[in-house]
Design a protein around this motif. Structure first.
Motif, PDB file in Angstrom:
ATOM      1  N   LYS A  29       6.806   6.161  -6.003  1.00 49.60           N
ATOM      2  CA  LYS A  29       5.351   6.104  -4.518  1.00 49.60           C
ATOM      3  C   LYS A  29       6.199   6.310  -3.599  1.00 49.60           C
ATOM      4  O   LYS A  29       7.932   6.304  -3.277  1.00 49.60           O
ATOM      5  CB  LYS A  29       6.225   4.721  -4.527  1.00 49.60           C
ATOM      6  N   VAL A  30       5.270   6.744  -2.182  1.00 48.87           N
ATOM      7  CA  VAL A  30       6.102   7.018  -1.376  1.00 48.87           C
ATOM      8  C   VAL A  30       5.087   6.402   0.206  1.00 48.87           C
ATOM      9  O   VAL A  30       3.941   5.894  -0.330  1.00 48.87           O
ATOM     10  CB  VAL A  30       5.660   9.183  -1.040  1.00 48.87           C
ATOM     11  N   ASN A  31       5.445   6.568   0.964  1.00 46.42           N
ATOM     12  CA  ASN A  31       4.452   5.879   2.711  1.00 46.42           C
ATOM     13  C   ASN A  31       4.550   4.590   2.160  1.00 46.42           C
ATOM     14  O   ASN A  31       3.395   3.678   2.237  1.00 46.42           O
ATOM     15  CB  ASN A  31       3.479   6.855   2.982  1.00 46.42           C
ATOM     16  N   VAL A  32       5.253   3.753   1.289  1.00 44.50           N
ATOM     17  CA  VAL A  32       5.701   2.513   0.409  1.00 44.50           C
ATOM     18  C   VAL A  32       5.326   1.741   2.371  1.00 44.50           C
ATOM     19  O   VAL A  32       6.082   1.570   2.951  1.00 44.50           O
ATOM     20  CB  VAL A  32       6.297   2.168  -0.005  1.00 44.50           C
ATOM     21  N   LEU A  33       3.908   0.214   2.410  1.00 45.43           N
ATOM     22  CA  LEU A  33       4.240  -1.018   3.436  1.00 45.43           C
ATOM     23  C   LEU A  33       3.436  -1.718   2.291  1.00 45.43           C
ATOM     24  O   LEU A  33       2.997  -2.391   1.944  1.00 45.43           O
ATOM     25  CB  LEU A  33       2.854  -0.083   4.404  1.00 45.43           C
ATOM     26  N   HIS A  34       4.908  -2.593   3.396  1.00 44.20           N
ATOM     27  CA  HIS A  34       4.520  -3.976   3.005  1.00 44.20           C
ATOM     28  C   HIS A  34       4.443  -5.049   3.162  1.00 44.20           C
ATOM     29  O   HIS A  34       4.246  -5.283   4.738  1.00 44.20           O
ATOM     30  CB  HIS A  34       5.680  -4.733   1.954  1.00 44.20           C
ATOM     31  N   PHE A  35       2.410  -5.960   3.142  1.00 42.41           N
ATOM     32  CA  PHE A  35       2.651  -6.803   3.745  1.00 42.41           C
ATOM     33  C   PHE A  35       2.061  -8.151   3.402  1.00 42.41           C
ATOM     34  O   PHE A  35       1.356  -8.097   2.617  1.00 42.41           O
ATOM     35  CB  PHE A  35       0.828  -6.314   4.886  1.00 42.41           C
ATOM     36  N   PRO A  36       2.480  -8.984   4.437  1.00 49.45           N
ATOM     37  CA  PRO A  36       2.143 -11.178   3.480  1.00 49.45           C
ATOM     38  C   PRO A  36       1.103 -10.973   3.401  1.00 49.45           C
ATOM     39  O   PRO A  36       0.034 -10.811   4.132  1.00 49.45           O
ATOM     40  CB  PRO A  36       3.625 -11.893   4.867  1.00 49.45           C
ATOM     41  N   LEU A  37      -0.304 -11.556   2.529  1.00 51.24           N
ATOM     42  CA  LEU A  37      -1.499 -12.007   2.177  1.00 51.24           C
ATOM     43  C   LEU A  37      -1.700 -13.212   2.339  1.00 51.24           C
ATOM     44  O   LEU A  37      -2.056 -13.976   3.510  1.00 51.24           O
ATOM     45  CB  LEU A  37      -1.815 -11.531   1.650  1.00 51.24           C
ATOM     46  N   GLU A  38      -0.602 -14.196   2.018  1.00 50.59           N
ATOM     47  CA  GLU A  38      -0.927 -15.670   2.253  1.00 50.59           C
ATOM     48  C   GLU A  38       0.713 -16.442   1.680  1.00 50.59           C
ATOM     49  O   GLU A  38       1.044 -16.192   0.460  1.00 50.59           O
ATOM     50  CB  GLU A  38      -1.722 -15.973   1.827  1.00 50.59           C
ATOM     51  N   THR A  39       1.211 -17.533   1.910  1.00 54.66           N
ATOM     52  CA  THR A  39       1.998 -17.718   1.816  1.00 54.66           C
ATOM     53  C   THR A  39       1.307 -19.031   1.113  1.00 54.66           C
ATOM     54  O   THR A  39       0.521 -19.966   1.778  1.00 54.66           O
ATOM     55  CB  THR A  39       2.890 -18.258   2.744  1.00 54.66           C
ATOM     56  N   PHE A  40       1.985 -19.777   0.023  1.00 53.42           N
ATOM     57  CA  PHE A  40       1.887 -21.404  -0.665  1.00 53.42           C
ATOM     58  C   PHE A  40       3.185 -21.998  -0.278  1.00 53.42           C
ATOM     59  O   PHE A  40       4.097 -22.013  -1.156  1.00 53.42           O
ATOM     60  CB  PHE A  40       1.221 -20.833  -2.089  1.00 53.42           C
ATOM     61  N   MET A  41       3.009 -23.420  -0.662  1.00 49.47           N
ATOM     62  CA  MET A  41       3.711 -23.993  -0.556  1.00 49.47           C
ATOM     63  C   MET A  41       2.866 -25.571  -1.164  1.00 49.47           C
ATOM     64  O   MET A  41       2.408 -25.978  -0.455  1.00 49.47           O
ATOM     65  CB  MET A  41       4.795 -24.556   0.767  1.00 49.47           C
ATOM     66  N   GLU A  42       3.619 -26.145  -2.091  1.00 50.66           N
ATOM     67  CA  GLU A  42       3.351 -27.681  -2.954  1.00 50.66           C
ATOM     68  C   GLU A  42       4.083 -28.738  -2.166  1.00 50.66           C
ATOM     69  O   GLU A  42       4.989 -28.133  -1.377  1.00 50.66           O
ATOM     70  CB  GLU A  42       3.220 -27.674  -4.553  1.00 50.66           C
TER      71      GLU A  42
ATOM     72  N   ILE B 149       0.954  -1.288   0.178  1.00 47.09           N
ATOM     73  CA  ILE B 149      -0.041   0.001  -0.039  1.00 47.09           C
ATOM     74  C   ILE B 149       1.203   1.757   0.403  1.00 47.09           C
ATOM     75  O   ILE B 149       1.729   0.766   0.982  1.00 47.09           O
ATOM     76  CB  ILE B 149      -1.451  -0.012   0.896  1.00 47.09           C
ATOM     77  N   PHE B 150       0.291   2.193  -0.853  1.00 48.60           N
ATOM     78  CA  PHE B 150       1.198   3.256  -1.044  1.00 48.60           C
ATOM     79  C   PHE B 150       0.398   4.499  -1.106  1.00 48.60           C
ATOM     80  O   PHE B 150      -0.561   4.457  -1.441  1.00 48.60           O
ATOM     81  CB  PHE B 150       2.230   3.256  -2.545  1.00 48.60           C
ATOM     82  N   GLU B 151       1.617   5.709  -1.468  1.00 47.08           N
ATOM     83  CA  GLU B 151       0.444   6.630  -2.398  1.00 47.08           C
ATOM     84  C   GLU B 151       1.644   7.439  -3.230  1.00 47.08           C
ATOM     85  O   GLU B 151       2.980   6.727  -3.121  1.00 47.08           O
ATOM     86  CB  GLU B 151       0.007   8.399  -1.179  1.00 47.08           C
ATOM     87  N   TYR B 152       1.299   8.497  -4.657  1.00 48.70           N
ATOM     88  CA  TYR B 152       1.882   8.845  -5.429  1.00 48.70           C
ATOM     89  C   TYR B 152       2.029  10.111  -4.934  1.00 48.70           C
ATOM     90  O   TYR B 152       2.219  10.785  -4.721  1.00 48.70           O
ATOM     91  CB  TYR B 152       1.888   8.876  -6.893  1.00 48.70           C
ATOM     92  N   SER B 153       3.662  10.350  -4.363  1.00 48.74           N
ATOM     93  CA  SER B 153       4.765  11.468  -4.399  1.00 48.74           C
ATOM     94  C   SER B 153       3.656  12.605  -5.326  1.00 48.74           C
ATOM     95  O   SER B 153       3.591  12.693  -6.516  1.00 48.74           O
ATOM     96  CB  SER B 153       5.735  11.550  -4.459  1.00 48.74           C
ATOM     97  N   ALA B 154       3.281  14.096  -4.744  1.00 50.19           N
ATOM     98  CA  ALA B 154       2.640  14.860  -6.252  1.00 50.19           C
ATOM     99  C   ALA B 154       3.990  15.681  -6.376  1.00 50.19           C
ATOM    100  O   ALA B 154       3.297  16.518  -7.463  1.00 50.19           O
ATOM    101  CB  ALA B 154       1.717  15.916  -4.895  1.00 50.19           C
ATOM    102  N   LYS B 155       5.095  15.679  -5.478  1.00 50.25           N
ATOM    103  CA  LYS B 155       5.950  15.770  -6.794  1.00 50.25           C
ATOM    104  C   LYS B 155       6.774  15.482  -7.534  1.00 50.25           C
ATOM    105  O   LYS B 155       6.863  15.953  -8.218  1.00 50.25           O
ATOM    106  CB  LYS B 155       6.827  16.409  -5.707  1.00 50.25           C
ATOM    107  N   ASP B 156       7.197  14.234  -7.025  1.00 44.67           N
ATOM    108  CA  ASP B 156       7.567  13.364  -8.688  1.00 44.67           C
ATOM    109  C   ASP B 156       7.191  12.444  -9.305  1.00 44.67           C
ATOM    110  O   ASP B 156       7.893  11.830  -9.853  1.00 44.67           O
ATOM    111  CB  ASP B 156       9.147  13.124  -8.426  1.00 44.67           C
ATOM    112  N   GLY B 157       6.058  12.282  -8.543  1.00 44.49           N
ATOM    113  CA  GLY B 157       4.980  11.274  -9.317  1.00 44.49           C
ATOM    114  C   GLY B 157       5.703   9.573  -8.757  1.00 44.49           C
ATOM    115  O   GLY B 157       5.014   8.933  -9.152  1.00 44.49           O
TER     116      GLY B 157
END
Length: 198
Positions: free
Chosen positions: A185-198, A175-183
């Motif tokens: 990505k800023v304020n980026v956060l990463h979250f795992p949704l789900e891990t898959f394994m065969e 999740i993030f927003e685009y900077s009004a200054k240069d376009g």
């Protein structure tokens, strides 16, 4: 005689002041700070504030405390009763995860996920993307009821088709927003949704 007495009093007073100066000088420490010529980046968010810049002193970096709190997701408050700065992290209203997103929770499985939280972003537009470690599976935007500086609640419903789910790997939400200054990505956060394994 008056002139001699005045001269002696002046000389004694001057001597006392001159003798006291080294003592006063020893008690006052001088610090010479310089502007840091490098950025401070936390979870993809770069600290930028020209009025309160990042400083450097003998190889150590100094950032305004409230800015550090915002970047690290901690609350910083002045307790006027105890006359102390208090930093809290990860509890209640102070569980801010960066300057733009807080209280983010992820639920769901099998390609269907719900993401809730609060955001304060420029012009009320936040963005999100899902990737499998190699490719973006989707990228969308979400309009909030209010823009910054207000915090607004959001709820994302994310559906990834079964044929796009990884066989081995983790689906990651960004999740993030685009900077009004240069376009960018800023304020980026990463979250795992789900891990898959065969």
């Amino acid at each position: 005689m008056k002139h001699i007495r005045g001269f002696i009093v002046g000389a004694v007073a001057g001597s006392m002041i001159m003798l006291a100066m080294p003592t006063v000088g020893a008690a006052v420490k001088q610090y010479v700070l310089g502007d840091a010529a490098y950025p401070i980046v936390v979870n993809g968010t770069t600290y930028e504030d020209e009025s309160l810049p990042v400083m450097n002193y003998k190889g150590s970096t100094y950032v305004p405390l409230r800015a550090v709190g915002d970047l690290l997701g901690a609350g910083v408050e002045w307790n006027s009763t105890l006359r102390q700065v208090e930093i809290t992290y990860g509890t209640g209203e102070t569980s801010v995860q960066n300057n733009a997103f807080r209280n983010v929770e992820v639920s769901g499985s099998g390609g269907k996920y719900k993401v809730t939280g609060e955001a304060r972003v420029f012009e009320a537009m936040m963005n999100y993307a899902v990737e499998d470690g190699h490719n973006y599976l989707l990228e969308k935007n979400y309009m909030l009821p209010e823009g910054a500086p207000a915090w607004s609640a959001f709820e994302l419903s994310i559906v990834i088709p079964a044929n796009k789910l990884p066989k081995n790997g983790t689906l990651m939400l960004q999740i993030f927003e685009y900077s009004a200054k240069d376009g960018g990505k800023v304020n980026v956060l990463h979250f795992p949704l789900e891990t898959f394994m065969e």
